[in-house]
Design an enzyme around this catalytic site. Structure first.
Site, mmCIF file in Angstrom:
data_model
loop_
_atom_site.group_PDB
_atom_site.id
_atom_site.type_symbol
_atom_site.label_atom_id
_atom_site.label_comp_id
_atom_site.label_asym_id
_atom_site.label_seq_id
_atom_site.Cartn_x
_atom_site.Cartn_y
_atom_site.Cartn_z
ATOM 1 N N THR A 257 -9.938 13.519 5.629
ATOM 2 C CA THR A 257 -8.693 13.067 5.688
ATOM 3 C C THR A 257 -7.849 14.488 5.718
ATOM 4 O O THR A 257 -8.251 15.810 5.302
ATOM 5 C CB THR A 257 -8.047 12.113 4.598
ATOM 6 O OG1 THR A 257 -8.132 13.070 3.444
ATOM 7 C CG2 THR A 257 -8.773 10.912 4.308
ATOM 8 N N LYS B 77 -5.321 12.421 -12.230
ATOM 9 C CA LYS B 77 -6.374 11.364 -12.043
ATOM 10 C C LYS B 77 -6.878 10.710 -13.225
ATOM 11 O O LYS B 77 -7.224 9.323 -13.189
ATOM 12 C CB LYS B 77 -7.345 11.702 -11.115
ATOM 13 C CG LYS B 77 -6.663 12.047 -9.521
ATOM 14 C CD LYS B 77 -6.224 10.748 -8.954
ATOM 15 C CE LYS B 77 -5.766 10.952 -7.513
ATOM 16 N NZ LYS B 77 -5.080 9.645 -6.776
ATOM 17 N N ILE C 136 0.990 -1.028 -0.020
ATOM 18 C CA ILE C 136 0.093 0.087 -0.057
ATOM 19 C C ILE C 136 0.874 1.393 -0.007
ATOM 20 O O ILE C 136 1.771 1.309 0.744
ATOM 21 C CB ILE C 136 -0.969 0.060 1.270
ATOM 22 C CG1 ILE C 136 -1.587 -1.315 1.673
ATOM 23 C CG2 ILE C 136 -1.849 1.308 1.210
ATOM 24 C CD1 ILE C 136 -2.210 -1.309 2.872
ATOM 25 N N TYR D 74 -4.373 18.159 -10.629
ATOM 26 C CA TYR D 74 -5.027 16.921 -10.022
ATOM 27 C C TYR D 74 -5.907 16.133 -10.908
ATOM 28 O O TYR D 74 -5.826 15.048 -11.087
ATOM 29 C CB TYR D 74 -5.706 17.465 -8.614
ATOM 30 C CG TYR D 74 -6.204 16.274 -7.905
ATOM 31 C CD1 TYR D 74 -5.335 15.441 -7.101
ATOM 32 C CD2 TYR D 74 -7.678 16.004 -7.765
ATOM 33 C CE1 TYR D 74 -5.975 14.522 -6.227
ATOM 34 C CE2 TYR D 74 -8.331 15.118 -6.817
ATOM 35 C CZ TYR D 74 -7.323 14.100 -6.173
ATOM 36 O OH TYR D 74 -7.698 13.153 -5.391
ATOM 37 N N ASN E 21 -2.171 3.973 -3.759
ATOM 38 C CA ASN E 21 -3.255 5.094 -3.080
ATOM 39 C C ASN E 21 -2.511 6.424 -2.693
ATOM 40 O O ASN E 21 -3.313 7.561 -2.709
ATOM 41 C CB ASN E 21 -3.552 4.336 -1.579
ATOM 42 C CG ASN E 21 -4.173 5.228 -0.626
ATOM 43 O OD1 ASN E 21 -5.238 5.651 -0.732
ATOM 44 N ND2 ASN E 21 -3.457 5.714 0.343
HETATM 45 N N1 LIG Z 1 -9.607 12.653 0.698
HETATM 46 C C1 LIG Z 1 -10.560 12.802 -0.134
HETATM 47 O O1 LIG Z 1 -11.579 13.476 -0.090
HETATM 48 C C2 LIG Z 1 -10.262 11.978 -1.732
HETATM 49 C C3 LIG Z 1 -11.149 12.107 -2.639
HETATM 50 C C4 LIG Z 1 -10.927 11.512 -3.663
HETATM 51 C C5 LIG Z 1 -9.766 10.835 -3.864
HETATM 52 N N2 LIG Z 1 -8.822 10.683 -3.100
HETATM 53 C C6 LIG Z 1 -7.610 9.812 -3.049
HETATM 54 O O2 LIG Z 1 -7.244 9.208 -2.144
HETATM 55 C C7 LIG Z 1 -5.971 8.715 -1.978
HETATM 56 C C8 LIG Z 1 -5.671 8.827 -0.634
HETATM 57 O O3 LIG Z 1 -5.842 10.401 -0.258
HETATM 58 P P1 LIG Z 1 -6.274 10.557 1.473
HETATM 59 O O4 LIG Z 1 -7.318 11.593 1.589
HETATM 60 O O5 LIG Z 1 -6.067 9.519 2.219
HETATM 61 O O6 LIG Z 1 -4.739 11.571 1.488
HETATM 62 P P2 LIG Z 1 -3.746 11.986 2.811
HETATM 63 O O7 LIG Z 1 -4.695 11.496 4.144
HETATM 64 O O8 LIG Z 1 -3.364 13.295 2.455
HETATM 65 O O9 LIG Z 1 -2.601 11.116 2.655
HETATM 66 C C9 LIG Z 1 -1.874 10.857 1.531
HETATM 67 C C10 LIG Z 1 -0.912 9.727 1.567
HETATM 68 O O10 LIG Z 1 -0.089 9.792 0.333
HETATM 69 C C11 LIG Z 1 1.245 9.805 0.935
HETATM 70 N N3 LIG Z 1 2.343 10.509 0.013
HETATM 71 C C12 LIG Z 1 1.968 11.896 -0.438
HETATM 72 N N4 LIG Z 1 3.202 12.307 -1.048
HETATM 73 C C13 LIG Z 1 4.088 11.369 -1.037
HETATM 74 C C14 LIG Z 1 5.309 11.093 -1.472
HETATM 75 N N5 LIG Z 1 5.841 12.395 -2.362
HETATM 76 N N6 LIG Z 1 5.984 9.972 -1.460
HETATM 77 C C15 LIG Z 1 5.379 9.095 -0.713
HETATM 78 N N7 LIG Z 1 4.091 8.867 -0.139
HETATM 79 C C16 LIG Z 1 3.241 10.189 -0.487
HETATM 80 C C17 LIG Z 1 1.205 10.337 2.458
HETATM 81 O O11 LIG Z 1 2.413 9.618 2.893
HETATM 82 P P3 LIG Z 1 3.636 10.458 3.592
HETATM 83 O O12 LIG Z 1 3.222 11.971 4.053
HETATM 84 O O13 LIG Z 1 4.099 9.864 4.879
HETATM 85 O O14 LIG Z 1 4.699 10.361 2.740
HETATM 86 C C18 LIG Z 1 0.038 9.827 2.783
HETATM 87 O O15 LIG Z 1 0.122 8.406 3.275
HETATM 88 C C19 LIG Z 1 -5.400 9.598 -2.913
HETATM 89 O O16 LIG Z 1 -4.965 9.044 -3.887
HETATM 90 C C20 LIG Z 1 -6.150 10.904 -3.198
HETATM 91 O O17 LIG Z 1 -6.030 11.337 -4.341
HETATM 92 C C21 LIG Z 1 -8.948 11.348 -1.839
#
Ligand SMILES: NC(=O)c1ccc[n+]([C@@H]2O[C@H](COP(=O)([O-])OP(=O)(O)OC[C@H]3O[C@@H](n4cnc5c(N)ncnc54)[C@H](OP(=O)(O)O)[C@@H]3O)[C@@H](O)[C@H]2O)c1
Length: 253
Positions: free
Chosen positions: A191, A158, A6, A154, A87
């Site tokens: 998140t 995507k 993951i 973004y 993810n």
């Molecule tokens: N939240 C929403 O409403 C939403 C809606 C639609 C889609 N999504 C998608 O769902 C997925 C998860 O999003 P989330 O909301 O859970 O985001 P989040 O809470 O901001 O978490 C993002 C994750 O990505 C990792 N990450 C970011 N930049 C990185 C890098 N340069 N290298 C390695 N890891 C990196 C972060 O880990 P570290 O910072 O520890 O590296 C963290 O674990 C994403 O693909 C997002 O586009 C989210």
């Protein structure tokens, strides 16, 4: 034996996916820049195989090095299936085209699109030489199919991820492999990414007030509920390769 990798399991949706998989007795490799201590403790308490590997997914040389090593270690165990959850994602830059800075543009495309392509390519390449089935879950967004002012980069990354998913699925079907690749659109979740969105400016992001209201009115989805439906689909359903699933349809089914 199944193994899961993951990306972005340190927080948000990735953390919830990891917790659900450990609950299902599936060994987890978590890849992100920071480690989640709680996940490590859950794995220890359940006696589960769990490893966190630090990797910056915006650096292609790190990706190559880290995922070659992970692939080597996992395929060597001859598992029945490897589940790869692409993810990790970033929303920034939130800004109108013309006012964008170069560095966040490139970082966004690298983390959201190039990293999943490189990792999927590597795992499907290794799978050719083995009996291990690879299932890839690319976490995408509704923004892949809806233009949102201020989110051009973004939306584009995507949308690219959706097309990569669909094209790879056609190729794997043509090659008559057992491998499956799906997209998963998780809906608007509570998140850190939503905090980043709410801290943007209205000048850069037209829908700011609407997104603030989602939080105020408690309309954001909980990552645990989202992860639970996704894991049900992947472990107990029959995911259709090439399809982009939306959380809405999984919640309704
Ligand atoms: N939240 C929403 O409403 C939403 C809606 C639609 C889609 N999504 C998608 O769902 C997925 C998860 O999003 P989330 O909301 O859970 O985001 P989040 O809470 O901001 O978490 C993002 C994750 O990505 C990792 N990450 C970011 N930049 C990185 C890098 N340069 N290298 C390695 N890891 C990196 C972060 O880990 P570290 O910072 O520890 O590296 C963290 O674990 C994403 O693909 C997002 O586009 C989210």
């Amino acid at each position: 034996m199944k193994y899961a990798i993951i990306t972005g399991a340190s927080k948000g949706l990735g953390e919830s996916i990891a917790k659900h998989l450990l609950q299902e007795q599936i060994a987890v490799v978590s890849v992100s820049r920071t480690e989640n201590e709680e996940l490590k403790n859950i794995a220890i308490s359940k006696g589960m195989d769990y490893k966190h590997i630090s990797c910056n997914l915006s650096l292609e040389t790190e990706i190559q090095e880290v995922f070659m090593e992970i692939a080597h270690c996992l395929f060597e165990k001859n598992p029945t299936e490897i589940l790869l959850f692409n993810n990790a994602g970033v929303i920034e830059p939130i800004q109108k085209v013309g006012n964008l800075d170069q560095t966040p543009i490139i970082r966004n495309i690298k983390v959201n699109l190039i990293a999943p392509i490189l990792i999927t390519n590597l795992f499907l390449s290794k799978a050719q030489l083995t009996n291990t089935k690879v299932t890839v879950i690319n976490v995408t967004s509704g923004a892949a199919v809806r233009s949102i002012e201020g989110w051009s980069v973004y939306c584009s990354s995507k949308a690219g991820l959706n097309m990569f998913t669909q094209t790879t699925a056609i190729e794997q079907a043509e090659l008559k492999t057992e491998n499956t690749i799906i997209g998963f659109s998780p809906g608007i979740m509570d998140t850190g990414m939503q905090e980043t969105i709410r801290s943007s400016s209205e000048a850069a992001f037209k829908e700011l007030e609407k997104f603030k209201e989602f939080k105020e009115k408690n309309l954001l989805l909980e990552t645990d509920a989202v992860a639970s439906r996704l894991i049900d689909l992947v472990l107990r359903g029959t995911p259709e390769s090439g399809r982009v699933y939306h959380i809405k349809e999984l919640l309704e089914s």
